[in-house]
Design a protein around this motif. Structure first.
Motif, short mmCIF file in Angstrom:
data_model
loop_
_atom_site.label_atom_id
_atom_site.label_comp_id
_atom_site.label_asym_id
_atom_site.label_seq_id
_atom_site.Cartn_x
_atom_site.Cartn_y
_atom_site.Cartn_z
N VAL A 1 38.41 -20.96 58.89
CA VAL A 1 39.52 -20.03 58.68
C VAL A 1 40.77 -20.76 58.17
O VAL A 1 41.61 -20.14 57.51
N LEU A 2 40.89 -22.05 58.41
CA LEU A 2 42.11 -22.76 57.96
C LEU A 2 42.16 -22.90 56.44
O LEU A 2 43.17 -22.51 55.84
N PRO A 3 41.15 -23.46 55.77
CA PRO A 3 41.25 -23.52 54.30
C PRO A 3 41.36 -22.15 53.66
O PRO A 3 42.04 -21.98 52.66
N VAL A 4 40.70 -21.17 54.25
CA VAL A 4 40.78 -19.80 53.72
C VAL A 4 42.22 -19.30 53.79
O VAL A 4 42.75 -18.73 52.83
N THR A 5 42.87 -19.51 54.93
CA THR A 5 44.24 -19.03 55.10
C THR A 5 45.22 -19.83 54.25
O THR A 5 46.21 -19.28 53.75
N VAL A 6 44.97 -21.12 54.07
CA VAL A 6 45.83 -21.93 53.21
C VAL A 6 45.74 -21.43 51.77
O VAL A 6 46.75 -21.35 51.06
N ILE A 7 44.54 -21.09 51.33
CA ILE A 7 44.39 -20.51 49.99
C ILE A 7 45.16 -19.21 49.89
O ILE A 7 45.88 -18.97 48.91
N ALA A 8 45.05 -18.38 50.92
CA ALA A 8 45.74 -17.08 50.91
C ALA A 8 47.25 -17.25 50.85
O ALA A 8 47.95 -16.44 50.23
N SER A 9 47.75 -18.30 51.49
CA SER A 9 49.21 -18.47 51.56
C SER A 9 49.78 -19.25 50.40
O SER A 9 50.91 -19.01 49.96
N GLU A 10 49.00 -20.21 49.87
CA GLU A 10 49.55 -21.14 48.89
C GLU A 10 49.06 -20.90 47.46
O GLU A 10 49.77 -21.20 46.51
#
Length: 257
Positions: free
Chosen positions: A94-103
């Motif tokens: 979930v961390l790389p997924v959320t980083v993609i979503a945010s950045e």
């Protein structure tokens, strides 16, 4: 000359030779010009070598684990650096997924630079947005090889480096490096593992969706945004990223666990 002695002839020839040497010798201004040209050539070679170093070094990052320029700067000044390298497969998906979503919502689609976003910003006349917007590939190029802050010079160097990093490393390795060198705390915490332990007292592999969203939300300013004690603004931002993470394309970094 009639009646000239051999000695006078030799003296005349010597003077003539001396005049020729003086005439052929460069003057002070010419010597200075040549010295300046030599220094300029040397400076150009040095600059070219410095510009090429990142392109030569990048393939080694397929197997080696790099550090950022910010980490190097802290080491040189004796400041604290906390970083434990963690493979992407051992980080909560979930961390790389959320980083993609945010950045960088188009991370899996672009090749290092989001040309569509740049075109939109130029069409809107928002050159400041072009100057500030960065893909994850561009952020990695900055973190590995360049300096913080905004400038058109840095952007000009950053763009081709981002394309090269994306081409050579691929999406998964690029994301793995990014998550392990990003600054994630106010006291020298770098990488997801150090950031997760600082904020939540747990490993990066055990992050929940909400915790991952808070970590992603603090990325732009880890010195003023605290995932461990988030204020209302950070909570709202985290909630936005958590919802957005369910809608972005992330197959390029998917991990089977």
């Amino acid at each position: 000359m009639a009646g000239s002695s051999p000695a006078m002839t030799r003296r005349g020839e010597a003077r003539e030779g001396w005049y020729k040497i003086v005439a052929m010798s460069p003057g002070p201004s010419l010597r200075r010009s040549r010295t300046l040209a030599g220094w300029l050539k040397l400076a150009a070679v040095v600059v070219l070598v410095l510009l090429l170093i990142p392109y030569v070094v990048t393939p080694f990052y397929l197997i080696g684990n790099p550090v950022s320029t910010l980490m190097l700067g802290r080491w040189l000044t004796g400041a604290r650096v906390e970083r434990q390298w963690v493979p992407l497969a051992e980080i909560a998906p979930v961390l790389p997924v959320t980083v993609i979503a945010s950045e960088d919502g188009q991370f899996c689609r672009h090749r290092g630079i989001d040309l569509a976003e740049i075109r939109d910003a130029v069409a809107d006349g928002d050159l400041g947005d072009v100057r500030g917007a960065s893909t994850l590939s561009q952020q990695l190029a900055k973190n590995l090889f360049l300096w913080p802050g905004r400038s058109f010079v840095r952007k000009a160097l950053e763009a081709p480096l981002a394309l090269w990093l994306d081409l050579v490393l691929g999406k998964r390795r690029l994301m793995e490096i990014y998550l392990n060198i990003a600054e994630w705390g106010p006291d020298g915490e770098f990488g997801a593992e150090a950031g997760a332990r600082k904020a939540f007292g747990r490993s990066a592999r055990d992050l929940t969706a909400g915790q991952a969203a808070l970590m992603a939300a603090m990325l732009p300013d880890p010195h003023r945004r605290n995932a461990a004690h988030p204020g209302p603004g950070l909570r709202r931002l985290g909630g936005l990223y958590e919802r957005r993470a369910t809608r972005v394309l992330t197959r390029c970094v998917a991990t089977r666990r």
